[in-house]
Design a protein around this motif. Structure first.
Motif, short mmCIF file in Angstrom:
data_model
loop_
_atom_site.label_atom_id
_atom_site.label_comp_id
_atom_site.label_asym_id
_atom_site.label_seq_id
_atom_site.Cartn_x
_atom_site.Cartn_y
_atom_site.Cartn_z
N HIS A 95 84.94 -78.39 -26.48
CA HIS A 95 83.94 -79.43 -26.68
C HIS A 95 83.74 -79.69 -28.17
O HIS A 95 83.94 -78.81 -29.01
CB HIS A 95 82.61 -79.03 -26.04
N LYS A 96 83.32 -80.91 -28.49
CA LYS A 96 83.03 -81.28 -29.88
C LYS A 96 82.23 -82.58 -29.89
O LYS A 96 82.50 -83.50 -29.10
CB LYS A 96 84.32 -81.48 -30.69
N GLU A 97 81.26 -82.65 -30.80
CA GLU A 97 80.52 -83.91 -30.99
C GLU A 97 81.42 -84.92 -31.67
O GLU A 97 82.16 -84.60 -32.61
CB GLU A 97 79.27 -83.65 -31.83
N LEU A 98 81.35 -86.16 -31.23
CA LEU A 98 82.23 -87.21 -31.72
C LEU A 98 81.49 -88.15 -32.67
O LEU A 98 80.29 -88.38 -32.52
CB LEU A 98 82.79 -88.03 -30.56
N PRO A 99 82.21 -88.74 -33.63
CA PRO A 99 81.62 -89.80 -34.46
C PRO A 99 81.49 -91.09 -33.65
O PRO A 99 81.96 -91.16 -32.50
CB PRO A 99 82.64 -89.94 -35.60
N PRO A 100 80.92 -92.14 -34.22
CA PRO A 100 80.75 -93.40 -33.46
C PRO A 100 82.06 -94.07 -33.10
O PRO A 100 82.09 -94.92 -32.22
CB PRO A 100 79.93 -94.28 -34.41
N PHE A 101 83.15 -93.72 -33.76
CA PHE A 101 84.44 -94.34 -33.49
C PHE A 101 85.35 -93.32 -32.80
O PHE A 101 85.15 -92.11 -32.88
CB PHE A 101 85.09 -94.84 -34.78
N ASP A 102 86.40 -93.81 -32.14
CA ASP A 102 87.31 -92.94 -31.39
C ASP A 102 88.54 -92.61 -32.21
O ASP A 102 89.28 -93.51 -32.64
CB ASP A 102 87.73 -93.62 -30.08
N LEU A 103 88.76 -91.33 -32.45
CA LEU A 103 89.97 -90.82 -33.07
C LEU A 103 90.42 -89.59 -32.29
O LEU A 103 89.63 -88.92 -31.64
CB LEU A 103 89.72 -90.43 -34.54
N PHE A 104 91.72 -89.30 -32.39
CA PHE A 104 92.24 -88.11 -31.74
C PHE A 104 91.65 -86.86 -32.39
O PHE A 104 91.56 -86.76 -33.62
CB PHE A 104 93.76 -88.08 -31.83
N VAL A 105 91.24 -85.90 -31.56
CA VAL A 105 90.65 -84.66 -32.04
C VAL A 105 91.59 -83.51 -31.70
O VAL A 105 91.82 -83.23 -30.51
CB VAL A 105 89.26 -84.41 -31.41
N PRO A 106 92.17 -82.81 -32.68
CA PRO A 106 93.07 -81.68 -32.38
C PRO A 106 92.32 -80.56 -31.67
O PRO A 106 91.11 -80.37 -31.85
CB PRO A 106 93.57 -81.24 -33.76
N THR A 107 93.05 -79.79 -30.90
CA THR A 107 92.45 -78.69 -30.16
C THR A 107 91.80 -77.67 -31.07
O THR A 107 90.75 -77.10 -30.76
CB THR A 107 93.51 -78.01 -29.27
N LYS A 108 92.40 -77.42 -32.25
CA LYS A 108 91.86 -76.42 -33.17
C LYS A 108 90.49 -76.80 -33.70
O LYS A 108 89.75 -75.94 -34.20
CB LYS A 108 92.83 -76.20 -34.34
#
Length: 622
Positions: free
Chosen positions: A554-567
């Motif tokens: 899990h991770k909090e996201l910014p207002p825009f969508d970008l790919f988030v690496p697993t690390k």
């Protein structure tokens, strides 16, 4: 002489007293505001932090204001000609200006330091002396610089640009570090309020030398041709001079930008002695413990063989590779570290655990080396699968066990996400759906199928167009299909159909655990809970024969969508007991309402050496 300078100083004070008082008032207000904020902050390491902030920010402004009032204004308004009629030599006149400005600036610094010391209750006389000397050394260099700038007239605006450019070039092309030099070392916020016992003699000496050089240049400029040169510089610039200055500034900025673009950042360097180095390529392995030296030598040899094979297929300039032993990592865990201001590839691996991690390490070396060699162009989304597939194929062609696990991961990824003609073109959603390892395995399966159908040479030609020539930047599936058919001689959709059939055939070789987990279903949802919104997960599937520990990423996201690496994702353990067909639970107390989060549920498969991502969702918590 002293009497004349004293009389001149009184004249300056009478003329500019309002400015002097204003500077003292502003300094007092800034010190009070900064001290109150430090006192109210429970995490502040000390109230003397306010002194560092005020001295660092206010002193340059005060020096420029004094230089403007005492020198620039005098020359621009031609009142310097009246001063020349006084019984003062020109050198005495300049010296008096220097002294008046220094006394005012030193008085400001002295007042700030004493007030903040009294307010913070610091008892040490030595501590007070050290802080005061560092502040005065910093202020002395600033006033010397402002004094010189006041005499260069219309050239000072160009110097405002050229001086930072020179400092930038020194920092980027040499070992010079501005924060360790003279006045900047004195005002370093990490040490300024805390040094209590030792005087920074070197920094004070460098500051004194810098002040002497600046004052010497100022007097030389002010005394050339009896001051006529300085008076001429004080005149307004002609249109021709303005054009020349503007052009020179523009060309300097252009030269710096071109230089910065061509400059190769230095690779990361180890300070430890326990390091093995390659003789042919810039490869270093820091093993840390003498017992791990043989493993480090083995990693060096494997990486050299990888580079030798890759060099014969796609000629590129390989970057520096740095590999670090990290005993905290598991057997299959290899971590890539992104170096923004350094060249090269930096990877962490546990050298003390033999096993599949060696192949994973070599894959990341190949992947990151080819990515950096193309300035990240090879990792553009539409063609990223070619890079992943080619790098995996390089390693798998020499490691049968890695090839077997890659096929297994690819089958599991296809069971989870499917395989259509546009699946690989939209590579970042694929990596988010099945994880980076699953996406890389699927890319390997496609590239391996390409090698099987058209041969290694034509398959490598496709990879070369991406990795070496970087011309295949496809904007969409239709464009890529046309390029692929022209290169390979077969429609992309038909090729994907063949690859899907091959993966289905190889799926029969998967063990029971991999099949059960890859066909399990998981759902993620948000529900109100006792501590606000909570993330609920439910897993339905074949009961495992032994307990496994899955992970809710899990991770909090910014207002825009970008790919988030697993690390970059946090982890919450999910225990799946042996024989259980259903597992459910919740993640609570982590995020407030109104935030966007990325949540993914994945479970480890021992035979694959990786995890299978069962579900992923981007959701907004109410």
């Amino acid at each position: 002489m002293l009497r004349r300078i004293w009389t001149f100083g009184r004249k300056e004070t009478a003329e500019h007293w309002a400015v002097f008082v204003g500077l003292f008032v502003v300094a007092a207000l800034l010190a009070l505001i900064r001290w109150l904020s430090s006192r109210a902050d429970p995490l502040a390491p000390g109230q003397l932090d306010a002194a560092a902030a005020v001295i660092m920010v206010f002193t340059p402004v005060a020096a420029l204001v004094l230089g403007r009032r005492l020198i620039v204004r005098e020359y621009q308004q031609r009142t310097v000609q009246f001063l020349e009629a006084l019984p003062l030599r020109r050198a005495e006149f300049l010296f008096a200006k220097l002294v008046v400005g220094w006394v005012v600036l030193a008085g400001l610094v002295f007042g700030i330091i004493n007030a903040l010391f009294l307010a913070s209750g610091e008892p040490g006389m030595m501590h007070w002396l050290i802080v005061l000397l560092k502040s005065l050394g910093y202020a002395g260099v600033l006033w010397s610089c402002a004094f010189l700038l006041g005499l260069v007239g219309r050239l000072r605006f160009a110097l405002y640009i050229f001086v930072p450019l020179v400092i930038y070039l020194l920092e980027t092309t040499t070992a010079f570090e501005i924060m360790r030099f003279g006045p900047f070392a004195l005002i370093d916020p990490n040490t300024f309020p805390y040094e209590r016992t030792a005087l920074p003699l070197r920094a004070l000496g460098e500051s004194a030398a810098a002040s002497s050089v600046l004052v010497g240049l100022a007097f030389t400029l002010g005394l050339i041709r009896e001051g006529a040169f300085a008076e001429r510089l004080a005149n307004r610039a002609s249109p021709r001079e303005k054009s020349a200055l503007t052009l020179s500034v523009f060309l300097s900025l252009l030269a710096v930008s071109v230089f910065e673009a061509k400059q190769q950042p230095p690779p990361f360097e180890f300070s430890s002695q326990e390091v093995e180095r390659s003789r042919r390529w810039d490869i270093e392995v820091m093993y840390g413990w003498p017992e791990l030296a043989p493993q480090a030598v083995s990693v060096i040899r494997d990486t050299e063989r990888l580079f030798q094979r890759a060099e014969g297929l796609i000629p590129i300039t390989f970057p520096a590779v740095r590999i670090v032993h990290n005993s905290a990592l598991d057997q299959d865990d290899v971590r890539a570290v992104h170096l923004e201001d350094r060249g090269g590839v930096l990877l962490h691996v546990n050298l003390g655990m033999a096993g599949p991690a060696r192949a994973e390490l070599l894959y990341l070396v190949a992947h990151d080396a080819h990515t950096q060699a193309t300035d990240d162009r090879a990792a553009f989304e539409s063609q990223h699968w070619v890079l992943d597939g080619y790098a995996s194929w390089l390693v798998a062609s020499e490691d049968a066990e890695y090839e077997k696990r890659s096929w297994g991961r690819a089958v599991a990824a296809m069971k989870v996400a499917g395989l259509a003609s546009d699946t690989l073109i939209r590579f970042e959603p694929l990596m988010e759906r099945v994880g980076e390892q699953g996406a890389a395995a699927l890319a390997f399966a496609i590239f391996r199928q390409l090698v099987q159908q058209v041969g290694p040479q034509r398959a490598v030609a496709v990879a070369r167009s991406v990795v070496a020539e970087s011309r295949a930047v496809w904007s969409g599936n239709s464009e890529f299909s046309a390029v692929f058919e022209a290169t390979v001689g077969k429609p992309w959709a038909d090729f994907i159909g063949d690859a899907r059939a091959e993966l289905v055939r190889r799926g029969k070789d998967l063990d029971g655990e991999a099949v059960r987990l890859s066909t399990s279903k998981a759902t993620l949802s948000v529900r109100p809970g006792t501590l606000g919104s909570e993330v609920f997960y439910v897993v339905n599937g074949g009961a495992p024969k032994r307990q496994i520990i899955c992970q809710l990423r899990h991770k909090e996201l910014p207002p825009f969508d970008l790919f988030v690496p697993t690390k970059d994702l946090g982890s919450h353990p999910v225990h799946w007991p042996a024989g259980a067909y259903r597992v459910e639970g919740r993640l609570r107390g982590r995020y407030g309402s109104g935030v966007r989060v990325l949540v993914a549920l994945e479970c480890p498969v021992q035979s694959l050496g990786s995890s299978v991502r069962l579900a992923v969702s981007r959701m907004e918590l109410p």
